[in-house]
Motif scaffolding. Structure first.
Motif, PDB file in Angstrom:
ATOM      1  N   LEU A   1     -15.564   0.522 -46.799  1.00 39.39           N
ATOM      2  CA  LEU A   1     -15.271   1.886 -48.083  1.00 39.39           C
ATOM      3  C   LEU A   1     -13.731   2.238 -48.124  1.00 39.39           C
ATOM      4  CD1 LEU A   1     -18.461   3.912 -47.461  1.00 39.39           C
ATOM      5  CD2 LEU A   1     -17.948   2.110 -49.223  1.00 39.39           C
ATOM      6  N   SER A   2     -13.231   2.120 -46.996  1.00 40.09           N
ATOM      7  CA  SER A   2     -11.719   2.666 -46.925  1.00 40.09           C
ATOM      8  C   SER A   2     -10.668   1.581 -46.823  1.00 40.09           C
ATOM      9  CB  SER A   2     -11.563   3.576 -45.547  1.00 40.09           C
ATOM     10  OG  SER A   2     -11.832   2.613 -44.387  1.00 40.09           O
TER      11      SER A   2
ATOM     12  N   TRP B   1     -12.895  -2.974 -49.423  1.00 39.53           N
ATOM     13  CA  TRP B   1     -13.801  -2.827 -50.608  1.00 39.53           C
ATOM     14  C   TRP B   1     -13.541  -1.357 -51.243  1.00 39.53           C
ATOM     15  CZ3 TRP B   1     -15.435  -7.443 -52.440  1.00 39.53           C
ATOM     16  CH2 TRP B   1     -15.725  -8.268 -51.671  1.00 39.53           C
ATOM     17  N   ARG B   2     -12.207  -0.782 -51.083  1.00 42.16           N
ATOM     18  CA  ARG B   2     -12.147   0.403 -51.420  1.00 42.16           C
ATOM     19  C   ARG B   2     -11.774   0.357 -53.143  1.00 42.16           C
ATOM     20  NH1 ARG B   2      -7.235   4.485 -49.662  1.00 42.16           N
ATOM     21  NH2 ARG B   2      -7.697   6.068 -51.049  1.00 42.16           N
TER      22      ARG B   2
ATOM     23  N   PHE C   1     -19.480   5.756 -56.216  1.00 46.79           N
ATOM     24  CA  PHE C   1     -19.153   5.680 -54.828  1.00 46.79           C
ATOM     25  C   PHE C   1     -20.365   5.422 -54.012  1.00 46.79           C
ATOM     26  CE2 PHE C   1     -17.541   6.733 -50.636  1.00 46.79           C
ATOM     27  CZ  PHE C   1     -16.359   6.081 -50.679  1.00 46.79           C
TER      28      PHE C   1
ATOM     29  N   LYS D   1     -21.387   2.362 -51.450  1.00 48.81           N
ATOM     30  CA  LYS D   1     -21.834   2.616 -50.204  1.00 48.81           C
ATOM     31  C   LYS D   1     -23.259   2.141 -49.945  1.00 48.81           C
ATOM     32  CE  LYS D   1     -22.668   6.199 -46.549  1.00 48.81           C
ATOM     33  NZ  LYS D   1     -22.584   7.584 -46.415  1.00 48.81           N
TER      34      LYS D   1
END
Length: 1017
Positions: free
Chosen positions: A483-484, A487-488, A498, A502
């Motif tokens: 996520l960071s 694949w942000r 978002f 997730k």
């Protein structure tokens, strides 16, 4: 007028291709490279001629143009003829550099090793354009043979003058190195001095750094020899030699014995590992190119994808690269979502989430798009599939697993517990066998190989349930990183988007990535365990086959039994059947049967009994031990030994046994087999499938093709190293000689029946199917013993009607063999080619010296002043020792112009006594006269025994009490082993004599725990 411009244009294209050929990784000859240069480039000129043709009709309209071409025509040819090739090379290279975007390096589209510049066109369009250009180039070889005679020199000069500096692509730099170095350069100093298989005397050659030719027609972007060297931890020059030897169809026994200098004195196991790795790399290359062809048909192959595929060195790397493009037989959730058109919003979620509106994709009338929830589910499934097939993501999660504690856990399955409650039968016993693994947990890094195989067997029997446990912190770190980092979204993503991302990451890990990791751990553990199990099996089989034979004795083989009696077979010292019988020792008739046994032993002067270890073995042993203690067989000093009868019953009903002993009952054949296993273990055990010999563990749970190939190779190795006498060995034994097979062995037996015994090794060339390659591989392992030859000839002479033929087939003088006169005409032609010399007895044929070294051996005899008739005598040994001490091995090698290993083989062959057997120094079975019971054992008792079998967890030792004791591997330490057996953590094998101490005795379960004190020699 039209031919001249064609010729000049073709020269330009050829010069361009000279640069292209510089980047070609194939190691073919220059003539083939020229053909490849002329074929494609001749077609490139056609589109250039087509625009010129419409201008020609316009030119003749005014009167001035015809005068203009007449003046330059005579001037142009002399200038363009010598200069056009050079100018063409420069201009074409520069033009190609501009088209592709690489500065200073010529590029060939076929290798796909250039860098694509950023632009409006995508990779697939560029790749298709390159394919179209290649297709137009290769339509027809019209100008292949035009003007090629003067071109090779120019091409060589051009490639030699190219700059050696680094290019803009590392791949191009590697390819450039390849063209600058030839496969074989005899004028330059070699990197490694080695010998080629075609020239045993050896010449210095330079190792080819990029030998992709080892892969055949398949080309990869990595150095085959270098990767092979890294995988096997073998020097590159040795790997290159081995690859060449395998290409020439050399067998492992031949390589290990007669090409030692080429392989740096490697043993057979190490050579076999290299051979398996070579096959593995070739299979990977074939799979890569099969994938490339599949993607080409689907139209999804890009330049970068093909380059990534050609860089794959393992099956795992190939799976990671190919995973995003693989289409399964079933329609996955992600593919369904893509068919519904949900891939654009998925990409928009990652690239520009601020502009994404999922409500616009809702279609109430379409299934799968009727509601917003269905659209979100489809987007989530596509995202999960993309994450699970991303190479960088998989590399990161595997690195996380390496840094954490991963365990494997096994429990009793619910199915087994249910069956145990419902029906009381054999199932509870099976569960008891896996009691150790009913609640078993171990780290994937520390679990033992035998534990993996045991767990797998329990799982296959549906008794155990196995699970790989990955800690939750791996999942948490993985989700946070996705996520960071990876694949942000590139823009601002609303809360609901978002959350969708997730959920997709969590779903991808739980549904796709975690099962993939678990399968990977199980697969790697199973593969390593199978390799170790096969290696242990191979080692046990080698030691069992090389058990020392018991020669010069009359033996009685005993196959014990209750109801059907004990089968007896009396065998002569040459394994001929003298008598067979059946006695019933355990039905109350023991005393009456003892008289029959004593009569047979005295009649044939037999004082050695061989008892099989099957049913009623313990009772039969006690019976004979009691008679020996009472001195019932005096004046004979009778002793007995116990041998394994594993596979004897299977062999007794096999076609080989029926052919060898057609008149015997199958039960009596097993008694013959038991006796022969002690007389000559190798000759008898090769008749049985190695899996049925009763050595090793989990042989039915490992890869059967790998096991079969490894065991067949070991049997061939043992038979070849021991050697076979071609005039007395069986067809079954002959087919296991290096270079021979069932068909060639059958032809050799037929030739022997028609023509009589072989006089020398050269007569093998007269056998159908034995060509130069086969003769080279097998000749050194075939013996012709003069003593056996004399006995065969004398027996044929006493046959009566065949006396004339037998005398002709005997050891001839210069007149040749009379038996060959009455042969079919097909044999006469071969006898003419061989001549009278082929019918002469050569004393070197009884040695391990290869016929290719006979000339060196004769020159060595002249050097030391020896005679070929003194082979194996003390006089020969003294002359050899004197010559070596006087001049030294190195000086003798220089005088004979040969290698040190070859000279050593010649010395061994000349000095070894007649009938030498490498198994003479090996252990033989233990013969005893008394018996000990398991009840007599106590803790701390010191005994001697012989290893029966070696497993991954320990060694089983026969200590003479009817049950084998186990030495656990933790008690087998380096300090207790001889120096030559400290190569492996567990270095005990069948047949080794050991001194042990009793640790514990479980009479109820029949288990004996032992501690190794030392290995007896």
């Amino acid at each position: 007028m039209m031919r001249r411009p064609r010729l000049t244009v073709c020269k330009k294209q050829e010069s361009d291709d000279a640069d292209d050929s510089f980047l070609n990784t194939s190691t073919e000859c220059e003539n083939e490279e020229e053909e490849e240069e002329w074929v494609p480039e001749s077609k490139v000129t056609k589109p250039r001629k087509k625009p010129a043709t419409p201008k020609k009709p316009k030119a003749p309209k005014p009167p001035k143009p015809p005068k203009a071409p007449k003046t330059p025509k005579p001037k142009a040819p002399p200038k363009t003829a010598p200069e056009k090739p050079k100018v063409g090379r420069k201009t074409k290279a520069s033009a190609l550099e501009k088209d592709v975007g690489v500065v200073g390096v010529p590029v060939k589209e076929e290798r796909l090793s250039f860098i694509v510049t950023a632009g409006s066109h995508n990779e697939t369009e560029q790749y298709k354009g390159a394919q179209v250009k290649e297709a137009t180039r290769t339509k027809g070889p019209q100008t292949e043979k035009q003007g090629t005679s003067a071109e090779p020199k120019e091409l060589k000069h051009d490639s030699a003058c190219l700059p050696e500096g680094p290019s803009s692509s590392s791949q191009l730099h590697d390819v450039k190195k390849e063209e600058l170095e030839d496969d074989f350069t005899f004028d330059e100093p070699a990197l490694k001095k080695m010998k080629t298989a075609g020239c045993p005397d050896g010449k210095p050659v330079k190792h080819c750094k990029k030998d992709n030719g080892s892969l055949g027609d398949v080309q990869m972007n990595w150095d085959f020899i270098q990767v092979l060297s890294e995988r096997t931890v073998v020097d590159p020059w040795v790997c290159a030699n081995l690859v060449n030897l395998f290409k020439e169809e050399n067998t492992i026994p031949f390589i290990v014995r007669y090409r030692k200098e080429l392989i740096n004195h490697m043993d057979a196991d190490a050579v076999r590992d290299v051979q398996l790795t070579v096959e593995e790399l070739r299979n990977i290359a074939k799979k890569v190119h099969a994938v490339i062809q599949t993607l080409k048909k689907e139209g999804t192959l890009t330049i970068s994808l093909e380059k990534a595929l050609l860089n794959c060195r393992s099956a795992d790397e190939l799976d990671d690269v190919y995973a995003p493009y693989k289409k399964g037989s079933k329609l996955s959730k992600a593919r369904r979502a893509r068919q519904l058109g949900l891939e654009p919003p998925t990409l928009a979620l990652l690239e520009s989430p601020q502009t994404l509106n999922l409500h616009s994709y809702v279609q109430p009338q379409s299934e799968g798009l009727s509601t917003l929830a269905e659209v979100e589910a489809g987007v989530q499934q596509i995202l999960a599939d993309m994450i699970a097939k991303d190479k960088e993501t998989l590399v990161f999660v595997k690195r996380l697993c390496e840094q954490n504690y991963i365990t494997i856990h096994s429990t009793v399955s619910k199915t087994a517990l249910k069956e145990q409650k419902d029906e009381k039968g054999a199932k509870p016993k099976d569960i008891d066998k896996f009691q150790l693994y009913a609640d078993f947990t171990a780290s994937v890094r520390n679990i033992h190989h035998h534990q993996i195989l045991a767990i797998n067997r329990g799982e296959n029997l549906k008794i155990l349930t196995v699970k790989v446990n990955i800690p939750d912190r791996v999942k948490n770190e993985f989700i946070g990183w996705c996520l960071s980092v990876r694949w942000r979204p590139k823009g601002y993503a609303r809360e609901e988007l978002f959350k969708l991302l997730k959920d997709a990451v969590e779903d991808s890990y739980k549904r796709l990535i975690q099962p993939l990791l678990c399968r990977g751990f199980r697969s790697s553990l199973t593969t390593s365990a199978e390799k170790e199990s096969i290696a242990m099996f191979v080692r046990n089989l080698r030691q069992l086959l090389l058990t020392g034979p018991v020669r010069g004795r009359v033996l009685m083989g005993v196959d014990p039994g209750y109801r059907h009696g004990c089968k007896l077979a009396v065998l002569s010292p040459t394994s001929q059947i003298l008598h067979t019988d059946v006695v019933y020792l355990h039905g109350g008739n023991g005393f009456r049967e003892a008289e029959k046994i004593r009569h047979l032993l005295r009649k044939y002067n037999c004082s050695t009994l061989v008892i099989g270890n099957g049913t009623a073995c313990r009772e039969t042993e006690a019976y004979f031990a009691d008679l020996i203690a009472k001195k019932y067989f005096e004046p004979l000093d009778v002793a007995y030994c116990i041998t394994s009868e594993a596979g004897a019953s299977i062999y007794s009903v096999s076609p080989e046994a029926v052919k060898e002993m057609p008149d015997l009952d199958p039960n009596l054949r097993s008694a013959v087999s038991i006796g022969r296993r002690v007389q000559d273990p190798l000759a008898e055990l090769v008749k049985i499938d190695p899996k049925h010999i009763g050595i090793g563990t989990y042989q039915h749970d490992v890869s059967q093709p790998l096991l079969k190939a490894a065991l067949a190779s070991v049997v061939e190795e043992c038979v070849s190293f021991v050697g076979v006498d071609i005039n007395i060995c069986s067809e079954t034994l002959m087919r296991h000689v290096a270079g021979l097979n069932a068909g060639r062995a059958k032809n050799i037996m037929e030739w022997r029946e028609k023509n009589g015994p072989f006089i020398n090794r050269g007569q093998l060339k007269e056998v159908k199917g034995v060509g130069p390659t086969t003769f080279q591989q097998c000749a050194g392992f075939i013996r012709i013993n003069p003593e056996n030859l004399k006995s065969i000839c004398s027996s044929q002479q006493s046959a009566g009607e065949a006396g004339g033929q037998a005398s002709g087939a005997g050891i001839p003088s210069a007149t040749g063999a009379g038996g060959a006169a009455g042969k079919p005409p097909s044999k006469k032609s071969k006898s003419k080619t061989t001549g009278i010399a082929s019918q002469q007895l050569n004393p070197l044929d009884q040695t391990c010296i290869h016929p290719e070294s006979y000339d060196i051996a004769m020159r060595f005899l002249v050097l030391i002043g020896g005679n070929v008739q003194d082979i194996g005598k003390p006089e020969m040994q003294s002359k050899v020792n004197a010559a070596i001490q006087k001049e030294g091995m190195g000086e003798v090698c220089q005088k004979l112009n040969t290698a040190l290993p070859t000279l050593q083989i010649i010395i061994d062959g000349l000095t070894q006594p007649q009938g030498f057997d490498i198994r003479q120094g090996f252990d033989t079975p233990d013969f005893k006269r008394g018996i000990v019971s398991i009840n007599d054992l106590k803790q701390g008792t010191v005994l001697t025994g012989r290893v029966e079998n070696a497993a991954l967890f320990g060694a089983f030792v026969d200590i003479g009490v009817g049950r084998s004791g186990l030495i656990h591997k933790k008690y087998i330490t380096e300090a207790k082993l001889p120096r030559d057996e400290r190569r492996r953590s567990l270095a005990l094998g069948p047949g080794e004599k050991v001194e042990v101490r009793v640790l514990n005795v479980d009479v109820a379960r029949g288990r004996i725990g032992l501690d190794l004190i030392r290995v007896l020699r």
